[in-house]
Design an enzyme around this catalytic site. Structure first.
Site, short mmCIF file in Angstrom:
data_model
loop_
_atom_site.label_atom_id
_atom_site.label_comp_id
_atom_site.label_asym_id
_atom_site.label_seq_id
_atom_site.Cartn_x
_atom_site.Cartn_y
_atom_site.Cartn_z
CG ASP A 32 18.81 -29.15 51.28
OD1 ASP A 32 17.78 -28.76 50.59
OD2 ASP A 32 19.07 -30.30 51.69
CB ILE A 118 27.84 -29.45 54.56
CG1 ILE A 118 27.41 -28.17 55.32
CG2 ILE A 118 28.10 -30.80 55.46
CD1 ILE A 118 25.97 -28.25 55.63
N1 AR6 Z 1 22.79 -18.88 48.62
C1 AR6 Z 1 23.76 -19.16 47.87
N2 AR6 Z 1 24.67 -20.21 48.26
C2 AR6 Z 1 24.61 -20.40 49.69
C3 AR6 Z 1 23.49 -19.97 50.49
C4 AR6 Z 1 22.54 -19.28 50.06
N3 AR6 Z 1 21.22 -18.91 50.75
N4 AR6 Z 1 23.81 -20.54 51.64
C5 AR6 Z 1 24.89 -21.38 51.55
N5 AR6 Z 1 25.63 -21.19 50.38
P1 AR6 Z 1 26.24 -26.52 51.20
P2 AR6 Z 1 27.16 -28.95 50.02
C6 AR6 Z 1 26.91 -21.73 49.93
O1 AR6 Z 1 27.04 -26.84 52.55
O2 AR6 Z 1 28.48 -28.73 50.43
C7 AR6 Z 1 23.26 -29.70 53.28
O3 AR6 Z 1 23.01 -30.04 54.74
C8 AR6 Z 1 27.61 -22.06 50.96
O4 AR6 Z 1 28.30 -20.99 51.41
O5 AR6 Z 1 25.34 -25.57 51.29
O6 AR6 Z 1 26.71 -29.26 48.72
C9 AR6 Z 1 22.30 -30.72 52.24
O7 AR6 Z 1 21.33 -31.15 52.84
C10 AR6 Z 1 28.57 -23.01 49.89
O8 AR6 Z 1 29.46 -21.97 49.15
O9 AR6 Z 1 26.10 -27.53 50.36
C11 AR6 Z 1 23.55 -31.73 51.96
O10 AR6 Z 1 23.56 -32.61 53.30
C12 AR6 Z 1 27.49 -23.53 48.88
O11 AR6 Z 1 26.28 -22.81 49.06
C13 AR6 Z 1 25.07 -30.98 52.30
O12 AR6 Z 1 24.35 -29.72 52.96
C14 AR6 Z 1 27.27 -25.05 49.30
O13 AR6 Z 1 27.51 -25.49 50.57
C15 AR6 Z 1 25.30 -30.58 50.99
O14 AR6 Z 1 26.68 -29.96 51.15
#
Ligand code: AR6
Length: 175
Positions: A32, A118
């Site tokens: 995000d 997260i």
């Molecule tokens: N490209 C692709 N995947 C990514 C990238 C990127 N640039 N960056 C991270 N990931 P998360 P959630 C991966 O934590 O669990 C936020 O604060 C990461 O390694 O981004 O759905 C929102 O505002 C993991 O595999 O999302 C919410 O509050 C995946 O994306 C909360 O986090 C999802 O990790 C959502 O948590």
């Protein structure tokens, strides 16, 4: 066609990319934060007009400075042990994003691994739900030409690849 790739979703040039958001839609960490940084401040301005989004639902914005034309924002479920409807909510994230993509004329879309960062949804379960939901949707909606799962690390990618092989063995194939 479903492709599993390693990479940064902010660099992908599909018609739409999906953001693993929170219910405020006002940005956060993880993917995000990366999407908001790459798209620029106009994205936050548009998100403020949306008044949030419920877990499992999805809302669409423009892509601004991204290569993608649209961003589809979906708050995934926080993992709370599995007894709070988390699996059904995750499935509905994928379905609602795919539906919104075709309603807006998209032929290609890229997903991150929703909820497995997260929000701590177990990767093994999340990957099976994602792959099965995408394959089933694509069989029923042939207007989508390509769906990418963009994994940020090798471990995540290997779970999605395994889930795809297992779906194909069970006959859930769309090619
Ligand atoms: N490209 C692709 N995947 C990514 C990238 C990127 N640039 N960056 C991270 N990931 P998360 P959630 C991966 O934590 O669990 C936020 O604060 C990461 O390694 O981004 O759905 C929102 O505002 C993991 O595999 O999302 C919410 O509050 C995946 O994306 C909360 O986090 C999802 O990790 C959502 O948590």
């Amino acid at each position: 066609m479903l492709k599993i790739v390693l990479g940064d979703i902010t660099k992908v040039s599909t018609d739409a990319i999906v953001n693993a958001a929170n219910t405020s839609l006002l940005g956060g960490g993880g993917v995000d934060g990366a999407i908001h940084r790459a798209a620029g401040p106009e994205l936050l301005a548009e998100c403020r007009t949306l008044h949030g989004c419920k877990t499992g639902q999805a809302k669409i914005t423009k892509g601004y400075r991204l290569l993608a034309k649209y961003i589809i924002h979906t708050p995934g479920p926080v993992w709370n042990g599995g007894g709070k409807g988390e699996e059904a909510l995750l499935k509905s994230c994928y379905k609602n994003c795919l539906r919104l993509a075709i309603e807006n004329g998209c032929k290609t879309i890229a997903f991150p691994s929703i909820s497995t960062g997260i929000y701590h949804f177990p990767l093994e379960k999340a990957s099976v739900i994602a792959i099965d939901t995408i394959l089933t949707f694509c069989r029923e909606h042939t207007e989508l030409e390509e769906v990418q799962m963009v994994c940020f690390d090798e471990q995540t990618k290997s779970y999605y690849e395994e889930a795809l092989v297992s779906a194909q063995e069970r006959g859930n194939v769309n090619e």
